[in-house]
Write a protein that holds these residues in place. Structure first.
Motif, PDB file in Angstrom:
ATOM      1  N   VAL A 132       0.843  -1.203   0.000  1.00  0.00           N
ATOM      2  CA  VAL A 132       0.000   0.000   0.000  1.00  0.00           C
ATOM      3  C   VAL A 132       0.874   1.248   0.000  1.00  0.00           C
ATOM      4  O   VAL A 132       2.032   1.203   0.434  1.00  0.00           O
ATOM      5  CB  VAL A 132      -0.932   0.057   1.236  1.00  0.00           C
ATOM      6  CG1 VAL A 132      -1.928  -1.073   1.221  1.00  0.00           C
ATOM      7  CG2 VAL A 132      -0.137   0.027   2.527  1.00  0.00           C
ATOM      8  N   TYR A 133       0.320   2.341  -0.482  1.00  0.00           N
ATOM      9  CA  TYR A 133       1.035   3.616  -0.457  1.00  0.00           C
ATOM     10  C   TYR A 133       0.824   4.251   0.918  1.00  0.00           C
ATOM     11  O   TYR A 133      -0.299   4.596   1.274  1.00  0.00           O
ATOM     12  CB  TYR A 133       0.515   4.545  -1.550  1.00  0.00           C
ATOM     13  CG  TYR A 133       0.726   3.988  -2.938  1.00  0.00           C
ATOM     14  CD1 TYR A 133       1.971   4.051  -3.536  1.00  0.00           C
ATOM     15  CD2 TYR A 133      -0.311   3.381  -3.628  1.00  0.00           C
ATOM     16  CE1 TYR A 133       2.178   3.528  -4.803  1.00  0.00           C
ATOM     17  CE2 TYR A 133      -0.111   2.852  -4.895  1.00  0.00           C
ATOM     18  CZ  TYR A 133       1.134   2.932  -5.477  1.00  0.00           C
ATOM     19  OH  TYR A 133       1.342   2.408  -6.721  1.00  0.00           O
ATOM     20  N   ALA A 149      -7.941  -5.833   0.802  1.00  0.00           N
ATOM     21  CA  ALA A 149      -9.065  -5.137   0.164  1.00  0.00           C
ATOM     22  C   ALA A 149      -8.756  -4.858  -1.302  1.00  0.00           C
ATOM     23  O   ALA A 149      -9.628  -4.998  -2.170  1.00  0.00           O
ATOM     24  CB  ALA A 149      -9.358  -3.834   0.906  1.00  0.00           C
ATOM     25  N   GLY A 150      -7.506  -4.510  -1.594  1.00  0.00           N
ATOM     26  CA  GLY A 150      -7.116  -4.263  -2.981  1.00  0.00           C
ATOM     27  C   GLY A 150      -7.277  -5.496  -3.840  1.00  0.00           C
ATOM     28  O   GLY A 150      -7.685  -5.413  -5.007  1.00  0.00           O
ATOM     29  N   LEU A 163      -7.295   2.452  -2.375  1.00  0.00           N
ATOM     30  CA  LEU A 163      -8.203   1.529  -3.064  1.00  0.00           C
ATOM     31  C   LEU A 163      -8.817   2.170  -4.306  1.00  0.00           C
ATOM     32  O   LEU A 163      -9.070   1.481  -5.302  1.00  0.00           O
ATOM     33  CB  LEU A 163      -9.278   1.047  -2.086  1.00  0.00           C
ATOM     34  CG  LEU A 163      -8.680   0.209  -0.946  1.00  0.00           C
ATOM     35  CD1 LEU A 163      -9.710  -0.051   0.134  1.00  0.00           C
ATOM     36  CD2 LEU A 163      -8.129  -1.108  -1.476  1.00  0.00           C
ATOM     37  N   ARG A 164      -9.043   3.483  -4.260  1.00  0.00           N
ATOM     38  CA  ARG A 164      -9.549   4.162  -5.466  1.00  0.00           C
ATOM     39  C   ARG A 164      -8.522   4.105  -6.589  1.00  0.00           C
ATOM     40  O   ARG A 164      -8.858   3.969  -7.760  1.00  0.00           O
ATOM     41  CB  ARG A 164      -9.912   5.618  -5.147  1.00  0.00           C
ATOM     42  CG  ARG A 164     -11.268   5.752  -4.465  1.00  0.00           C
ATOM     43  CD  ARG A 164     -11.625   7.212  -4.273  1.00  0.00           C
ATOM     44  NE  ARG A 164     -11.795   7.912  -5.547  1.00  0.00           N
ATOM     45  CZ  ARG A 164     -11.897   9.229  -5.657  1.00  0.00           C
ATOM     46  NH1 ARG A 164     -11.846   9.977  -4.571  1.00  0.00           N
ATOM     47  NH2 ARG A 164     -12.064   9.789  -6.814  1.00  0.00           N
ATOM     48  N   ARG A 184     -17.365  -1.386  -0.786  1.00  0.00           N
ATOM     49  CA  ARG A 184     -17.655  -2.800  -0.483  1.00  0.00           C
ATOM     50  C   ARG A 184     -16.444  -3.488   0.150  1.00  0.00           C
ATOM     51  O   ARG A 184     -16.558  -4.110   1.209  1.00  0.00           O
ATOM     52  CB  ARG A 184     -18.058  -3.534  -1.768  1.00  0.00           C
ATOM     53  CG  ARG A 184     -18.187  -5.046  -1.597  1.00  0.00           C
ATOM     54  CD  ARG A 184     -18.529  -5.744  -2.916  1.00  0.00           C
ATOM     55  NE  ARG A 184     -17.478  -5.686  -3.914  1.00  0.00           N
ATOM     56  CZ  ARG A 184     -16.440  -6.531  -3.995  1.00  0.00           C
ATOM     57  NH1 ARG A 184     -16.338  -7.513  -3.108  1.00  0.00           N
ATOM     58  NH2 ARG A 184     -15.526  -6.413  -4.942  1.00  0.00           N
ATOM     59  N   VAL A 185     -15.272  -3.324  -0.474  1.00  0.00           N
ATOM     60  CA  VAL A 185     -14.101  -4.052   0.044  1.00  0.00           C
ATOM     61  C   VAL A 185     -13.613  -3.463   1.369  1.00  0.00           C
ATOM     62  O   VAL A 185     -13.102  -4.203   2.210  1.00  0.00           O
ATOM     63  CB  VAL A 185     -12.964  -4.117  -1.003  1.00  0.00           C
ATOM     64  CG1 VAL A 185     -13.401  -4.896  -2.224  1.00  0.00           C
ATOM     65  CG2 VAL A 185     -12.451  -2.739  -1.394  1.00  0.00           C
ATOM     66  N   VAL A 186     -13.794  -2.153   1.548  1.00  0.00           N
ATOM     67  CA  VAL A 186     -13.418  -1.555   2.841  1.00  0.00           C
ATOM     68  C   VAL A 186     -14.283  -2.161   3.945  1.00  0.00           C
ATOM     69  O   VAL A 186     -13.791  -2.514   5.024  1.00  0.00           O
ATOM     70  CB  VAL A 186     -13.566  -0.016   2.796  1.00  0.00           C
ATOM     71  CG1 VAL A 186     -13.466   0.581   4.197  1.00  0.00           C
ATOM     72  CG2 VAL A 186     -12.499   0.610   1.906  1.00  0.00           C
TER      73      VAL A 186
END
Lengths: 251, 281
Positions: A92-93, A147-148, A102-103, A118-120
């Motif tokens: 993750v960044y 989530a990603g 995630l966006r 949804r994934v969050v």
């Protein structure tokens, strides 16, 4: 070998060999992962679990043998949107928030913004959606990575030790999520060196020194080794393998 | 690739480091292009500033007709170093955060990802150059109004040439940062090496080639900074005062342009080859 659904297996490896630094990391591994179940990949640290996962997602140069994923050679371009991969270290960044991370991945994948929410929710990070990833704990960052991988509609999820560092409640929740995903037809290949997580899997591949010790259901393993838990079964299989090797080499 | 470009632009927009670099470029440009010269003009009581520059020339150097030199005069050195840092952060950062594995396994092909990132970087630099031009224009207009001077703007051709040259110089430095980030798979080392090169080695070689060791001139004439300075020098012919450090006339304009384009293409090709061929670790 078993296959729970029509069509090719989720993963099929035949005589897979990987050498690194003059050492055989994977040494003639053959197995299948049937579709729509949770397959546990268990073994001690350094046994080749991560290398095997890298070969499955197509980022590992293999020395021999073959790996097919969803009927296609591992790493094929059409597989990229069908396979989700979560690395052992969070991917993750740290300077972006959970939602921004995630966006970004959703934009690359072409997934809708609604998918981000949804994934969050699925990984239990709704209350930290606007937190900067670098300020989260290691376990929380691992869940952002997960989530990603859940964005879009992956058919195969390859998860490298996704529950390391999580508290028991979160581990339980994630395993429930894995079970739900499998019931929806997603295949999950989950590595762990924690043997008690094996009981949550529908099928196990036990590894040691780059080789498969066993490939069976947890129940069948316990019956075969006449033990009561997977850790004891693993040790029994290690002893059995040692005896076999000794008998094969005359003194 | 359009998804990748959109995603990369979104990421750049959200990253604090990108804004810090832009703000640094703006502050340095405004301070050295306008604030210091204007304060020198306003506070000086002699006919010259710094011993030999007429005060009138100092004021003239801040007026709208000097917009091109004041906007891109610092590009060969300080803005170039900032662009190199941006390139290294954008590409080397993927290895630092560990996101390269996710990007290259689940998403579009490696070349598609890299191309999208390069296009997004180019677009970000375009915006950065536009911001620097716009703020320089505002400052020069403000000074012209305050001092009752004519606001004669450069021609559209001069503006376009200056804008294009400025963008190319920054893109060249940023692509060097990018290729260092990809090949060294990190951020700190590429930034360290790059900044030492931009601010140290280039000046050292140029100085030696111009004085004690003229045999170094062929080497000097292929250096990225020297060609960047030559291109910038070529697109701002009507200078009121001496050009800023790094702006030179060592290399003819066509050759400087070609050399910078070569650096850009070679950097993109090396980054693509490395990214395509190498194991993802």
């Amino acid at each position: 070998m078993v296959n729970n659904s029509p069509g090719p297996a989720a993963v099929a490896a035949q005589d897979l060999r990987v050498h690194r630094g003059g050492r055989a990391v994977l040494d003639g591994l053959s197995f299948e992962v049937p579709r729509g179940l949770v397959m546990g990949l268990l073994g001690p640290s350094g046994c080749g679990k991560t290398t095997l996962m890298r070969a499955i997602v197509g980022v590992q140069v293999v020395s021999g043998g073959r790996v097919e994923v969803l009927g296609l050679p591992a790493g094929s371009a059409p597989l990229r949107s069908r396979v989700g991969y979560v690395t052992q270290a969070p991917s993750v960044y740290g300077d972006l928030t959970v939602t921004e991370n995630l966006r970004y991945f959703a934009a690359i994948l072409g997934a809708a913004d609604a998918d981000v929410r949804r994934v969050v929710d699925q990984v239990g990070l709704s209350s930290q959606a606007d937190s900067v990833a670098g300020a989260l704990s290691g376990g929380e960052r691992a869940r952002v990575s997960l989530a990603g991988a859940l964005l879009g509609t992956p058919e195969l999820l390859v998860l490298d030790e996704p529950t390391v560092g999580l508290d028991p409640v979160l581990r339980r929740d994630l395993w429930q999520l894995f079970g739900r995903l499998a019931s929806q037809g997603v295949t999950l290949l989950i590595s762990s060196h924690v043997m008690d997580e094996a009981e949550r899997c529908q099928r196990l591949l036990l590894m040691r020194d780059g080789r498969a010790l066993a490939d069976d259901t947890p129940q069948a393993l316990l019956e075969r080794t006449q033990t009561h838990d997977v850790e004891s079964a693993f040790l029994a299989l290690v002893d059995e393998r040692a005896r076999t090797t000794t008998e094969e080499v005359p003194s | 690739m359009s998804d990748t470009i959109r995603a990369e632009l979104f990421k750049l927009r959200k990253r604090p480091t990108a804004w810090v670099l832009l703000a640094t470029a703006v502050v340095l440009s405004q301070i050295f292009g306008y604030l210091i010269p204007y304060l020198s003009y306003r506070t000086g009581d002699a006919q010259t500033v710094g011993g030999n520059v007429p005060r009138g020339d100092v004021l003239a150097s801040t007026l709208p007709d000097q917009l091109v030199i004041n906007s891109i005069g610092g590009f060969p050195v300080f803005a170039g170093a900032l662009a190199l840092v941006l390139g290294a952060l954008m590409f080397g950062g993927e290895y630092g955060w560990g996101t390269v594995k996710t990007l290259l396994t689940q998403r579009p092909g490696r070349i598609s990802v890299l191309s999208g990132q390069l296009v997004a970087l180019g677009a970000a630099l375009f915006v950065g150059v536009a911001v620097l031009f716009a703020l320089s224009a505002a400052s020069s207009l403000g000074i012209a109004l305050a001092e009752n001077q004519a606001a004669d703007w450069p021609t559209v051709t001069d503006l376009a040439a200056g804008f294009g040259a400025g963008w190319l110089v920054l893109a060249m430095w940023a692509s060097l940062g990018a290729v260092l980030g990809v090949t060294l798979r990190s951020v700190a080392l590429p930034i360290g090496l790059g900044v030492v090169w931009v601010l140290g080695i280039e000046n050292l070689v140029s100085a030696m080639a111009g004085s004690v060791l003229t045999a170094l001139r062929p080497l000097r004439d292929v250096l990225p900074g020297v060609n960047a300075g030559s291109l910038v020098g070529a697109v701002m012919p009507d200078r009121v005062i001496d050009p800023p450090p790094g702006v030179t006339s060592s290399v003819a304009e066509p050759r400087a342009l070609l050399t910078l384009l070569c650096y850009l293409v070679v950097c993109a090709a090396v980054a693509a080859w490395t990214s395509h061929r190498r194991d993802v670790v």
